[in-house]
Design a protein around this motif. Structure first.
Motif, PDB file in Angstrom:
ATOM      1  N   ALA A   1      -2.298  41.106  59.056  1.00 44.74           N
ATOM      2  CA  ALA A   1      -1.699  41.048  57.711  1.00 44.74           C
ATOM      3  C   ALA A   1      -0.489  40.124  57.654  1.00 44.74           C
ATOM      4  O   ALA A   1      -0.158  39.592  56.589  1.00 44.74           O
ATOM      5  N   MET A   2       0.183  39.916  58.782  1.00 41.90           N
ATOM      6  CA  MET A   2       1.458  39.194  58.775  1.00 41.90           C
ATOM      7  C   MET A   2       1.368  37.726  58.346  1.00 41.90           C
ATOM      8  O   MET A   2       2.302  37.222  57.712  1.00 41.90           O
ATOM      9  N   PRO A   3       0.290  37.002  58.620  1.00 39.66           N
ATOM     10  CA  PRO A   3       0.237  35.604  58.170  1.00 39.66           C
ATOM     11  C   PRO A   3       0.336  35.420  56.653  1.00 39.66           C
ATOM     12  O   PRO A   3       0.717  34.344  56.190  1.00 39.66           O
ATOM     13  N   GLY A   4       0.019  36.475  55.885  1.00 41.50           N
ATOM     14  CA  GLY A   4       0.117  36.378  54.430  1.00 41.50           C
ATOM     15  C   GLY A   4       1.466  36.788  53.874  1.00 41.50           C
ATOM     16  O   GLY A   4       1.710  36.671  52.669  1.00 41.50           O
ATOM     17  N   VAL A   5       2.371  37.260  54.735  1.00 40.77           N
ATOM     18  CA  VAL A   5       3.671  37.771  54.282  1.00 40.77           C
ATOM     19  C   VAL A   5       4.564  36.618  53.827  1.00 40.77           C
ATOM     20  O   VAL A   5       4.792  35.660  54.561  1.00 40.77           O
ATOM     21  N   THR A   6       5.068  36.728  52.596  1.00 41.61           N
ATOM     22  CA  THR A   6       6.001  35.727  52.066  1.00 41.61           C
ATOM     23  C   THR A   6       7.431  36.250  52.054  1.00 41.61           C
ATOM     24  O   THR A   6       8.381  35.476  52.135  1.00 41.61           O
ATOM     25  N   HIS A   7       7.593  37.567  51.947  1.00 40.31           N
ATOM     26  CA  HIS A   7       8.915  38.190  51.868  1.00 40.31           C
ATOM     27  C   HIS A   7       8.973  39.334  52.877  1.00 40.31           C
ATOM     28  O   HIS A   7       8.156  40.255  52.819  1.00 40.31           O
ATOM     29  N   LEU A   8       9.927  39.257  53.780  1.00 41.49           N
ATOM     30  CA  LEU A   8      10.055  40.231  54.862  1.00 41.49           C
ATOM     31  C   LEU A   8      11.349  41.019  54.706  1.00 41.49           C
ATOM     32  O   LEU A   8      12.418  40.433  54.535  1.00 41.49           O
ATOM     33  N   VAL A   9      11.237  42.337  54.757  1.00 40.99           N
ATOM     34  CA  VAL A   9      12.427  43.198  54.767  1.00 40.99           C
ATOM     35  C   VAL A   9      12.409  43.989  56.065  1.00 40.99           C
ATOM     36  O   VAL A   9      11.410  44.648  56.385  1.00 40.99           O
ATOM     37  N   GLN A  10      13.501  43.932  56.813  1.00 40.80           N
ATOM     38  CA  GLN A  10      13.594  44.637  58.092  1.00 40.80           C
ATOM     39  C   GLN A  10      14.679  45.698  57.987  1.00 40.80           C
ATOM     40  O   GLN A  10      15.845  45.390  57.768  1.00 40.80           O
ATOM     41  N   SER A  11      14.272  46.970  58.105  1.00 42.42           N
ATOM     42  CA  SER A  11      15.249  48.060  57.999  1.00 42.42           C
ATOM     43  C   SER A  11      15.296  48.923  59.252  1.00 42.42           C
ATOM     44  O   SER A  11      15.988  49.939  59.281  1.00 42.42           O
ATOM     45  N   ILE A  12      14.560  48.539  60.294  1.00 41.72           N
ATOM     46  CA  ILE A  12      14.542  49.335  61.528  1.00 41.72           C
ATOM     47  C   ILE A  12      15.811  49.062  62.327  1.00 41.72           C
ATOM     48  O   ILE A  12      16.158  47.911  62.587  1.00 41.72           O
ATOM     49  N   ALA A  13      16.491  50.129  62.712  1.00 39.31           N
ATOM     50  CA  ALA A  13      17.736  49.984  63.474  1.00 39.31           C
ATOM     51  C   ALA A  13      17.450  49.396  64.848  1.00 39.31           C
ATOM     52  O   ALA A  13      16.417  49.689  65.453  1.00 39.31           O
ATOM     53  N   PRO A  14      18.353  48.561  65.330  1.00 39.32           N
ATOM     54  CA  PRO A  14      18.155  48.012  66.677  1.00 39.32           C
ATOM     55  C   PRO A  14      18.282  49.094  67.740  1.00 39.32           C
ATOM     56  O   PRO A  14      19.041  50.052  67.585  1.00 39.32           O
ATOM     57  N   ARG A  15      17.519  48.951  68.793  1.00 37.25           N
ATOM     58  CA  ARG A  15      17.657  49.792  69.983  1.00 37.25           C
ATOM     59  C   ARG A  15      17.905  48.830  71.141  1.00 37.25           C
ATOM     60  O   ARG A  15      16.949  48.275  71.701  1.00 37.25           O
ATOM     61  N   ASP A  16      19.159  48.607  71.437  1.00 43.19           N
ATOM     62  CA  ASP A  16      19.611  47.553  72.358  1.00 43.19           C
ATOM     63  C   ASP A  16      19.455  46.178  71.709  1.00 43.19           C
ATOM     64  O   ASP A  16      20.352  45.362  71.749  1.00 43.19           O
ATOM     65  N   ALA A  17      18.289  45.931  71.132  1.00 42.21           N
ATOM     66  CA  ALA A  17      18.060  44.678  70.408  1.00 42.21           C
ATOM     67  C   ALA A  17      17.138  44.971  69.233  1.00 42.21           C
ATOM     68  O   ALA A  17      16.536  46.040  69.148  1.00 42.21           O
ATOM     69  N   ASP A  18      17.041  44.031  68.300  1.00 43.49           N
ATOM     70  CA  ASP A  18      16.171  44.220  67.148  1.00 43.49           C
ATOM     71  C   ASP A  18      14.712  44.216  67.606  1.00 43.49           C
ATOM     72  O   ASP A  18      14.239  43.245  68.210  1.00 43.49           O
ATOM     73  N   PRO A  19      13.962  45.291  67.328  1.00 43.37           N
ATOM     74  CA  PRO A  19      12.589  45.386  67.850  1.00 43.37           C
ATOM     75  C   PRO A  19      11.638  44.343  67.274  1.00 43.37           C
ATOM     76  O   PRO A  19      10.746  43.867  67.975  1.00 43.37           O
ATOM     77  N   LEU A  20      11.817  43.981  66.023  1.00 40.50           N
ATOM     78  CA  LEU A  20      10.906  43.012  65.416  1.00 40.50           C
ATOM     79  C   LEU A  20      11.187  41.598  65.911  1.00 40.50           C
ATOM     80  O   LEU A  20      10.259  40.835  66.211  1.00 40.50           O
ATOM     81  N   LEU A  21      12.460  41.248  66.027  1.00 41.42           N
ATOM     82  CA  LEU A  21      12.812  39.924  66.538  1.00 41.42           C
ATOM     83  C   LEU A  21      12.262  39.714  67.944  1.00 41.42           C
ATOM     84  O   LEU A  21      11.798  38.629  68.290  1.00 41.42           O
ATOM     85  N   ALA A  22      12.310  40.779  68.735  1.00 46.51           N
ATOM     86  CA  ALA A  22      11.804  40.674  70.104  1.00 46.51           C
ATOM     87  C   ALA A  22      10.310  40.347  70.110  1.00 46.51           C
ATOM     88  O   ALA A  22       9.836  39.572  70.953  1.00 46.51           O
ATOM     89  N   LEU A  23       9.574  40.901  69.168  1.00 45.72           N
ATOM     90  CA  LEU A  23       8.129  40.654  69.096  1.00 45.72           C
ATOM     91  C   LEU A  23       7.807  39.293  68.484  1.00 45.72           C
ATOM     92  O   LEU A  23       6.814  38.659  68.830  1.00 45.72           O
ATOM     93  N   LEU A  24       8.653  38.845  67.557  1.00 44.98           N
ATOM     94  CA  LEU A  24       8.423  37.535  66.943  1.00 44.98           C
ATOM     95  C   LEU A  24       8.681  36.404  67.935  1.00 44.98           C
ATOM     96  O   LEU A  24       8.041  35.346  67.858  1.00 44.98           O
ATOM     97  N   GLY A  25       9.617  36.638  68.874  1.00 46.26           N
ATOM     98  CA  GLY A  25       9.919  35.613  69.862  1.00 46.26           C
ATOM     99  C   GLY A  25      10.584  34.403  69.234  1.00 46.26           C
ATOM    100  O   GLY A  25      11.123  34.454  68.135  1.00 46.26           O
ATOM    101  N   GLN A  26      10.548  33.300  69.956  1.00 50.03           N
ATOM    102  CA  GLN A  26      11.221  32.082  69.499  1.00 50.03           C
ATOM    103  C   GLN A  26      10.446  31.349  68.410  1.00 50.03           C
ATOM    104  O   GLN A  26      11.010  30.576  67.657  1.00 50.03           O
ATOM    105  N   ASP A  27       9.140  31.587  68.342  1.00 53.63           N
ATOM    106  CA  ASP A  27       8.328  30.879  67.347  1.00 53.63           C
ATOM    107  C   ASP A  27       7.709  31.878  66.366  1.00 53.63           C
ATOM    108  O   ASP A  27       6.583  32.328  66.554  1.00 53.63           O
ATOM    109  N   SER A  28       8.465  32.208  65.336  1.00 51.16           N
ATOM    110  CA  SER A  28       7.964  33.176  64.353  1.00 51.16           C
ATOM    111  C   SER A  28       6.903  32.573  63.445  1.00 51.16           C
ATOM    112  O   SER A  28       6.195  33.298  62.746  1.00 51.16           O
TER     113      SER A  28
END
Length: 297
Positions: free
Chosen positions: A69-96
């Protein structure tokens, strides 16, 4: 709402809980595809009943249907609290771009806790942050990382610094009704608050106007926490609980830590951008919740 190519715009809310669901409702009138993530199938079913397309996300791995589903996302809202680091950013990596090729706007839900303690002084988005707690330090690091991602992608990234959240189902009336309200008094202590519907409306507003940067999402009336309990009790026509001195009150370490930060938070920047708060102060907001019966949620 369609993109230039005729495809439906798609907002995905990672961590579609109390605030996330309010954001989904605010975006719901736009004609966009609305989706959100949650950690359990039970909560996913609740989201679906609210008209939100739901995905399970444990904060560690992207499931096949979520990844699809993510390739169709135009607007992203991130509300998950970080646990040491942001969990979504870690999965997106350097090339989102590989996962989010159509991204047009980012919203990140943070907290006014990143400012730390300013001894009751007024803070704005320009005020230096001196976070007191580890969780606020992690929030600040996540803010900076999302702003950096926005710069790399050339898309606006809005940081919404939220005050104490309340609204239907989460408020002083509920606490009084359950016998859990406490009137803890600490000399000169003030907090700001924010009604959850104003969080949703502000996210929708910033997205609609393609605005990025840092915004305090907070009410106009910082005040002592015990005053909110007294006002709710007055509206309910019940006796407020007795005052308890902060110094001797039994509190969890987390609850006590909130009292270690004292500041008045300005919302002038968001207002100057053209946003109008529906619930600018707690007396009128509490009165509205009580009169329409929505306080129960």
């Amino acid at each position: 709402m369609a993109t230039g190519g005729g495809e439906l715009m798609h907002v995905m809310i990672f961590g579609c809980g109390y605030s996330g669901t309010a954001i989904a409702r605010a975006f719901g009138d736009s004609g966009m595809r609305i989706s959100g993530t949650t950690r359990s199938e039970e909560k996913a079913e609740e989201l679906r009943k609210s008209g939100i397309e739901a995905f399970i996300f444990d904060g560690e791995t992207l499931s096949g249907d979520l990844r699809a589903a993510m390739p169709g996302v135009t607007h992203l809202v991130q509300s998950i609290a970080p646990r040491d680091a942001d969990p979504l950013l870690a999965l997106l990596g350097q090339d989102s771009t590989a996962l989010l090729p159509k991204l047009e706007w980012i919203g990140y839900l943070s907290t006014v806790g990143v400012y730390g303690d300013h001894r009751g002084a007024l803070v704005t988005e320009e005020t230096p942050c001196v976070p007191v707690s580890g969780r606020s330090t992690e929030r600040l690091e996540a803010e900076e990382a999302w702003l950096a991602l926005g710069r790399r992608r050339g898309v606006p990234a809005a940081i919404l610094r939220l005050s104490g959240i309340y609204g239907p189902g989460r408020n002083a009336f509920v606490n009084l009704d359950r016998g859990k309200a406490r009137r803890i008094v600490k000399k000169d202590q003030v907090f700001n608050r924010i009604r959850v519907e104003d969080i949703g409306a502000s996210a929708s507003f910033l997205s609609e106007h393609a605005l990025g940067g840092i915004y305090n999402v907070t009410d106009d009336q910082p005040g002592p926490p015990q005053d909110v309990i007294v006002e709710a009790a007055r509206l309910m026509d019940v006796e407020p609980p007795p005052e308890q001195a902060f110094e001797t009150a039994e509190m969890t370490p987390m609850a006590r830590s909130f009292y270690g930060e004292n500041k008045r938070v300005s919302n002038a920047k968001l207002k100057a951008a053209g946003f109008h708060f529906a619930f600018p102060n707690y007396p009128m907001s509490l009165a509205q919740l009580w009169q329409n019966g929505h306080w129960k949620g």
